[in-house]
Design an enzyme around this catalytic site. Structure first.
Site, PDB file in Angstrom:
ATOM      1  N   GLN A  37       0.774  -1.309  -0.075  1.00 37.27           N
ATOM      2  CA  GLN A  37      -0.114   0.076   0.207  1.00 37.27           C
ATOM      3  C   GLN A  37       0.810   1.114   0.138  1.00 37.27           C
ATOM      4  O   GLN A  37       2.068   1.288   0.593  1.00 37.27           O
ATOM      5  CB  GLN A  37      -0.859   0.027   1.111  1.00 37.27           C
ATOM      6  CG  GLN A  37      -0.215  -0.479   2.543  1.00 37.27           C
ATOM      7  CD  GLN A  37      -1.205  -0.878   3.378  1.00 37.27           C
ATOM      8  OE1 GLN A  37      -2.302  -1.051   3.595  1.00 37.27           O
ATOM      9  NE2 GLN A  37      -0.446  -1.803   4.429  1.00 37.27           N
ATOM     10  N   HIS A  68      -9.999   3.751  18.740  1.00 40.51           N
ATOM     11  CA  HIS A  68      -9.302   2.448  19.416  1.00 40.51           C
ATOM     12  C   HIS A  68      -9.956   1.919  20.666  1.00 40.51           C
ATOM     13  O   HIS A  68     -10.062   0.822  21.005  1.00 40.51           O
ATOM     14  CB  HIS A  68      -7.746   2.600  19.524  1.00 40.51           C
ATOM     15  CG  HIS A  68      -6.992   3.024  18.286  1.00 40.51           C
ATOM     16  ND1 HIS A  68      -6.787   4.121  17.634  1.00 40.51           N
ATOM     17  CD2 HIS A  68      -6.780   1.966  17.301  1.00 40.51           C
ATOM     18  CE1 HIS A  68      -6.087   4.008  16.618  1.00 40.51           C
ATOM     19  NE2 HIS A  68      -6.214   2.792  16.173  1.00 40.51           N
ATOM     20  N   GLU A  92      -0.768   0.810  13.548  1.00 40.82           N
ATOM     21  CA  GLU A  92      -0.116   1.934  14.514  1.00 40.82           C
ATOM     22  C   GLU A  92       0.142   1.445  16.042  1.00 40.82           C
ATOM     23  O   GLU A  92       0.799   2.049  16.599  1.00 40.82           O
ATOM     24  CB  GLU A  92      -1.207   3.116  14.687  1.00 40.82           C
ATOM     25  CG  GLU A  92      -1.909   3.582  13.296  1.00 40.82           C
ATOM     26  CD  GLU A  92      -3.177   2.982  13.088  1.00 40.82           C
ATOM     27  OE1 GLU A  92      -3.291   1.769  13.201  1.00 40.82           O
ATOM     28  OE2 GLU A  92      -3.989   3.768  12.511  1.00 40.82           O
ATOM     29  N   ASP A 144      -0.565 -12.399   6.775  1.00 40.52           N
ATOM     30  CA  ASP A 144      -1.797 -12.064   6.370  1.00 40.52           C
ATOM     31  C   ASP A 144      -2.594 -12.706   7.441  1.00 40.52           C
ATOM     32  O   ASP A 144      -2.382 -13.749   7.989  1.00 40.52           O
ATOM     33  CB  ASP A 144      -2.165 -12.636   4.976  1.00 40.52           C
ATOM     34  CG  ASP A 144      -3.543 -12.787   4.864  1.00 40.52           C
ATOM     35  OD1 ASP A 144      -4.287 -11.677   4.702  1.00 40.52           O
ATOM     36  OD2 ASP A 144      -4.049 -13.807   4.692  1.00 40.52           O
ATOM     37  N   GLY A 145      -3.632 -11.891   8.069  1.00 41.46           N
ATOM     38  CA  GLY A 145      -4.498 -12.322   9.000  1.00 41.46           C
ATOM     39  C   GLY A 145      -5.197 -13.769   8.727  1.00 41.46           C
ATOM     40  O   GLY A 145      -5.161 -14.535   9.830  1.00 41.46           O
ATOM     41  N   ASP A 162      -8.553  -4.916  13.119  1.00 48.62           N
ATOM     42  CA  ASP A 162      -8.336  -3.289  13.080  1.00 48.62           C
ATOM     43  C   ASP A 162      -7.670  -3.315  11.499  1.00 48.62           C
ATOM     44  O   ASP A 162      -6.504  -3.053  11.564  1.00 48.62           O
ATOM     45  CB  ASP A 162      -7.388  -2.956  14.151  1.00 48.62           C
ATOM     46  CG  ASP A 162      -7.232  -1.433  13.875  1.00 48.62           C
ATOM     47  OD1 ASP A 162      -6.353  -0.901  14.624  1.00 48.62           O
ATOM     48  OD2 ASP A 162      -7.896  -0.767  13.210  1.00 48.62           O
ATOM     49  N   PRO A 171      -5.513  -4.990   0.707  1.00 43.12           N
ATOM     50  CA  PRO A 171      -4.846  -6.377   1.212  1.00 43.12           C
ATOM     51  C   PRO A 171      -6.072  -7.026   2.249  1.00 43.12           C
ATOM     52  O   PRO A 171      -5.902  -8.173   2.872  1.00 43.12           O
ATOM     53  CB  PRO A 171      -3.667  -6.079   2.010  1.00 43.12           C
ATOM     54  CG  PRO A 171      -3.749  -4.484   2.007  1.00 43.12           C
ATOM     55  CD  PRO A 171      -4.806  -3.911   1.004  1.00 43.12           C
TER      56      PRO A 171
END
Ligand code: SAM
Length: 292
Positions: A37, A68, A92, A144-145, A162, A171
């Protein structure tokens, strides 16, 4: 170089000296492209430092606490005793920061597909992660999750998604599917919960409705809710799925007692005493969920 990057969340115009376009970003701290990205860290006079991915605004120092806290606490208070928590995405480190506030948490596993984004955030956004990457309970995995969940043998009390919005070619587009939520459910313990950001309940109400209804097809108890996030210029949706308690069945008194037991002293946005009321979606959103 002048390129126009726009999204409903935030119009981010870049300017070059000769373009004359007034930039929304008063300062560009970082701009580059990773394997997955485009990444920009900019400073905006109203919102402070901001993370932008593929031209879509992700978070700003001024109001990231809203997003959050609202992604993490309705789910973990519903679960009641989170020990092992998986975060999918969360570049983050702010979701990780909120998870580590729980005295019950012994492991926080954060799986983000883009290690470069994490490193850029580590460097430019220390106010967001506040050292959470270095907490001894943190395990950071670059993957990758979906792939991680398919391959892991571990189980969790909570999975927090998240990730970026489910846009074509992005993605994260497969992190909002029945197949993904079934995978999540298979890795959750009894009383386990999952929470995800669900995009804008105003500009993307149909996407939010689809995320909520997709989760409903896999989890017995699902609650949708929203929070107004000034820098998103929109109400923002979240969805919690639970194998144990119905999120909306946790009374204000229970939520307050659980927050105290879990060592959570004060919040900046989430209110335990408001917990059940968050799940009362306004009619225009509720009708969209029913129609989809
Ligand atoms: N707060 C933002 C929001 O409102 O949507 C999301 C924050 S975070 C920056 C989004 C993260 O999701 C990014 O770090 C990105 O690398 C990560 N991501 C996207 N697709 C992913 C996937 N398939 N597996 C793991 N992480 C993913």
């Amino acid at each position: 170089m002048t390129s126009w990057k726009s999204s409903y969340r935030w119009v981010v115009e870049w300017h070059s000296p000769d373009s004359g376009i007034i930039s929304v970003a008063s300062e560009i701290l970082y701009s580059g492209r990773t394997k997955y990205q485009e990444v920009d860290i900019v400073r905006n006079d109203d919102y402070g430092k901001m993370l932008v991915l593929d031209g879509k605004f992700q978070s700003s120092l001024s109001d990231e606490f809203i997003y959050h806290e609202m992604l993490v606490h309705p789910a973990l208070i519903t679960q009641g005793n989170p020990r092992d928590v998986l975060i999918v995405g969360g570049g983050e480190g702010a979701t990780l920061r909120e998870v580590l506030r729980y005295r019950s948490v012994r492991r926080a596993v954060m799986v983000d597909i883009d290690g470069e984004v994490v490193e850029i955030c580590r460097k430019y956004l220390p106010e967001m992660h506040q050292g959470s990457f270095d907490d001894p309970r943190t395990t950071l995995i670059i993957d990758d999750g979906r792939k991680f969940l398919r391959e892991t043998k571990e189980s969790f009390d909570a999975v927090l998604v998240d990730a970026t919005d489910p846009i074509e070619g992005g993605p994260s587009r497969l992190l909002y599917t029945v197949e993904f939520y079934e995978l999540v459910r298979s890795r959750l313990r009894e009383n386990g919960v999952v929470a995800t950001q669900g995009t804008s309940t105003f500009y993307n109400a149909s996407t939010f409705a689809r995320v909520m209804n997709t989760m409903r097809s896999v989890f017995p108890h699902v609650g949708g809710y929203q929070a107004s996030i000034p820098s998103y210029i929109s109400d923002w949706g979240f969805v919690v799925g639970s194998l144990g308690r119905d999120p909306a069945s946790i009374s204000p008194e229970e939520a307050e007692a659980r927050a105290r037991e879990l060592g959570l002293s004060e919040f900046k946005y989430y209110e335990p005493s408001h917990h059940p009321y968050y799940f009362w979606l306004p009619p225009h959103v509720r009708r969209k969920v029913e129609e989809e």
